[in-house]
Design an enzyme around this catalytic site. Structure first.
Site, PDB file in Angstrom:
ATOM      1  N   GLU A  24      29.268 -27.713   9.220  1.00 26.85           N
ATOM      2  CA  GLU A  24      29.325 -27.794  10.695  1.00 26.85           C
ATOM      3  C   GLU A  24      30.730 -27.491  11.195  1.00 26.85           C
ATOM      4  OE1 GLU A  24      27.323 -31.185  12.703  1.00 26.85           O
ATOM      5  OE2 GLU A  24      29.281 -31.551  13.615  1.00 26.85           O
TER       6      GLU A  24
ATOM      7  N   HIS B  66      24.142 -25.584  18.280  1.00 28.19           N
ATOM      8  CA  HIS B  66      23.815 -26.869  18.914  1.00 28.19           C
ATOM      9  C   HIS B  66      23.655 -26.620  20.419  1.00 28.19           C
ATOM     10  CE1 HIS B  66      25.786 -29.598  15.611  1.00 28.19           C
ATOM     11  NE2 HIS B  66      25.381 -28.448  15.091  1.00 28.19           N
TER      12      HIS B  66
ATOM     13  N   ARG C  68      20.715 -34.491  23.082  1.00 26.23           N
ATOM     14  CA  ARG C  68      21.008 -34.956  24.434  1.00 26.23           C
ATOM     15  C   ARG C  68      22.474 -34.686  24.757  1.00 26.23           C
ATOM     16  NH1 ARG C  68      21.639 -41.192  25.814  1.00 26.23           N
ATOM     17  NH2 ARG C  68      23.689 -40.682  24.961  1.00 26.23           N
ATOM     18  N   GLY C  69      23.337 -34.953  23.789  1.00 29.59           N
ATOM     19  CA  GLY C  69      24.778 -34.836  24.007  1.00 29.59           C
ATOM     20  C   GLY C  69      25.374 -36.172  24.353  1.00 29.59           C
ATOM     21  N   ASP C  70      26.676 -36.243  24.209  1.00 28.81           N
ATOM     22  CA  ASP C  70      27.392 -37.460  24.572  1.00 28.81           C
ATOM     23  C   ASP C  70      27.770 -37.401  26.040  1.00 28.81           C
ATOM     24  OD1 ASP C  70      27.341 -38.855  22.160  1.00 28.81           O
ATOM     25  OD2 ASP C  70      28.909 -37.571  21.337  1.00 28.81           O
TER      26      ASP C  70
ATOM     27  N   ALA D 261      16.534 -35.750  24.591  1.00 24.68           N
ATOM     28  CA  ALA D 261      16.520 -34.540  23.761  1.00 24.68           C
ATOM     29  C   ALA D 261      15.105 -33.998  23.556  1.00 24.68           C
ATOM     30  CB  ALA D 261      17.185 -34.830  22.409  1.00 24.68           C
TER      31      ALA D 261
ATOM     32  N   HIS E 293      20.613 -45.111  16.779  1.00 27.83           N
ATOM     33  CA  HIS E 293      21.475 -44.659  17.883  1.00 27.83           C
ATOM     34  C   HIS E 293      21.994 -45.903  18.614  1.00 27.83           C
ATOM     35  CE1 HIS E 293      22.505 -43.120  21.911  1.00 27.83           C
ATOM     36  NE2 HIS E 293      22.858 -42.041  21.241  1.00 27.83           N
TER      37      HIS E 293
ATOM     38  N   LYS F  72      10.284 -36.585  18.582  1.00 24.89           N
ATOM     39  CA  LYS F  72      10.920 -35.258  18.613  1.00 24.89           C
ATOM     40  C   LYS F  72      10.257 -34.337  17.580  1.00 24.89           C
ATOM     41  CE  LYS F  72      15.283 -37.083  18.596  1.00 24.89           C
ATOM     42  NZ  LYS F  72      16.756 -37.214  18.799  1.00 24.89           N
TER      43      LYS F  72
ATOM     44  N   GLN G 114      23.714 -38.417  11.927  1.00 25.56           N
ATOM     45  CA  GLN G 114      25.065 -38.815  12.280  1.00 25.56           C
ATOM     46  C   GLN G 114      25.818 -39.171  10.995  1.00 25.56           C
ATOM     47  OE1 GLN G 114      27.621 -38.644  14.064  1.00 25.56           O
ATOM     48  NE2 GLN G 114      26.689 -39.479  15.926  1.00 25.56           N
TER      49      GLN G 114
END
Ligand code: FAD
Length: 297
Positions: free
Chosen positions: A22, A82, A112-114, A133, A157, A173, A184
Site C-alpha cells: 500500500e 482506494h 467511508r474514509g476518516d 461504505a 471499528h 458489504k 486495519q
C-alpha cells in the site's frame, strides 16, 4: 505492459496467496520521486497487487487517481484505487469511479474514509453524499466492471457498538458486492483470527487479507495505532519501549515482530499479506525476502 486479466477476487478464490503493498499519494515532486523509487524497487517482487490510498482534499484525491492510473499504464502491477465518501457528493464519487475506469483501474477499495477532523472525530456525511461504505460498494457494483474490496477491523471499528455488529457490517458489504476485505493494522494474530471467526459464523466467506505495518519508528506507529484504534499490546510494548531511543534497534525489532506476525497469520490460514509501506520499500522488502526464503510466499 502485459494485461492482467484475472481479477484479484478470482485469484483469491483459486487459492493464490496474495501479497500486496500500500502506498499513499505524494504531496510534492520529492514525494513523487520517493514513491516511484519504491514502486520500481518492489515491482520485481511481483506482488499480487498494489494499492494507493485516498486523501481528504481535492488535490490529493486527484493525485490518487493519477498515480493509480500511471501504475496501470507504466508497470506490470495490478493497481487497486482506494475511494472514500469524504468531502464529496454522491455524484462526485460516481465521477471518480468513472475516472478510475477510464484510467484502466478496475479494482477499487470502497471506504467511508476518516472524518476531516481526524480518525477519531465524529463522522458527518457530506451534503448529498453517502453515509456508509456499503453505499459506495452498491454504487460501484451497479456501475459494473469493478472488483470491489472493503475495510475490515480485527479489533472492531472504533465506532462500532459491538464486535458482532462490526462483523455484521463487513458481511453487509460482502453481500452488497465486495469480494475481498483488507484489515486495519493490528499487532496480535488472535485479533485477526477472531474477526475471521465472527464473519464465518455469520455464514460469509469473504477473503480477509491482514494489513501489516512493521514498527520502524516507535512514535509514528504509536500515533497511527492510537488514531486507528489499534491496541499496542503489552507484549509488544515490553519489547520496544526499553530500546525506544535506539532507532536501529527499534527497526530491527519491529521487522522481527512483523515477520513473526506474518508467519503466524499464514500458518493460521490468512489468504495473504497487505503491507502498509508508507512509500518506503526497504523494510517491506526485508520482511518479504525473509518469508519468501522460508517458502511462505
Ligand atoms: P463503514 O463500513 O461505513 O463503517 C464505518 C462505521 O459505521 C463503523 O463503525 C460501522 O460499524 C458503521 N456502519 C457501517 N455501516 C452501517 C450501517 N448500515 N448502519 C449503521 N452503522 C454502520 N481512510 C481514508 O481516508 N483513505 C484511505 O485510503 C483509507 N484506506 C484504508 C484502507 C484499509 C485497508 C483500512 C482498513 C482503512 C482505510 N481507511 C482509509 C480508513 C477508513 O476509511 C476508516 O477506518 C473509516 O473510519 C471506516 O471506513 P469503512 O469503510 O470501514 O466505513
Amino acid at each position: 505492459m502485459p494485461e492482467i486479466s484475472e481479477s484479484l477476487a478470482a485469484r483469491l478464490r483459486s487459492g493464490h496467496r496474495s501479497v500486496s503493498f500500500e502506498f499513499f499519494p505524494p504531496k510534492d515532486d520529492e514525494g513523487e520521486e520517493i514513491l516511484w523509487r519504491s514502486i520500481n524497487d518492489l515491482e520485481p517482487l511481483q506482488p499480487t497487487f498494489v494499492s494507493v490510498t485516498y486523501g481528504a482534499g481535492g488535490t490529493s484525491q486527484d493525485r490518487t487517481v493519477r498515480v493509480t492510473g500511471r501504475i496501470v499504464e507504466e508497470t506490470s502491477l495490478r493497481a487497486v484505487g482506494h475511494l472514500t465518501l469524504v468531502g464529496q457528493s454522491a455524484a462526485e464519487i460516481e465521477g471518480v469511479l468513472k475516472q478510475y475506469a477510464a484510467a484502466g483501474v478496475d479494482h477499487v477499495l470502497a471506504l467511508r474514509g476518516d472524518p476531516k477532523g481526524g480518525p477519531r472525530a465524529p463522522w458527518e456525511p457530506f451534503p448529498e453524499g453517502m453515509e456508509h461504505a456499503v453505499e459506495l460498494v452498491e454504487m460501484a457494483r451497479d456501475l459494473g466492471g469493478f472488483c470491489i474490496g472493503v475495510a475490515a477491523f480485527p479489533e472492531g471499528h472504533p465506532d462500532a457498538p459491538t464486535l458482532e455488529r462490526d462483523a455484521e457490517v463487513l458481511v453487509e458489504k460482502a453481500e452488497a458486492g465486495a469480494e475481498y476485505a483488507i484489515t486495519q493494522l493490528f499487532f496480535r494474530a488472535s485479533d485477526y483470527f477472531n474477526l475471521v471467526d465472527r464473519v464465518r459464523s455469520l455464514g460469509n466467506d469473504i477473503p480477509i487479507i491482514p494489513g501489516i505495518m512493521p514498527i520502524l519508528n516507535f512514535a509514528q506507529v504509536a500515533r497511527m495505532a492510537e488514531l486507528s484504534g489499534a491496541d499496542l499490546p503489552a507484549e509488544v510494548l515490553a519489547q520496544i519501549e526499553p530500546i525506544a531511543d535506539d532507532r536501529e534497534a527499534v527497526r530491527a525489532k519491529g521487522i522481527e515482530l512483523a515477520t513473526q506476525l506474518c508467519r503466524d497469520l499464514l500458518a493460521g490460514g490468512a489468504p495473504g499479506l497487505h503491507f502498509i509501506t508508507l512509500n518506503r520499500s526497504k523494510a517491506t522488502r526485508e520482511i518479504f525476502e525473509a518469508l519468501r526464503g522460508e517458502g511462505l510466499i
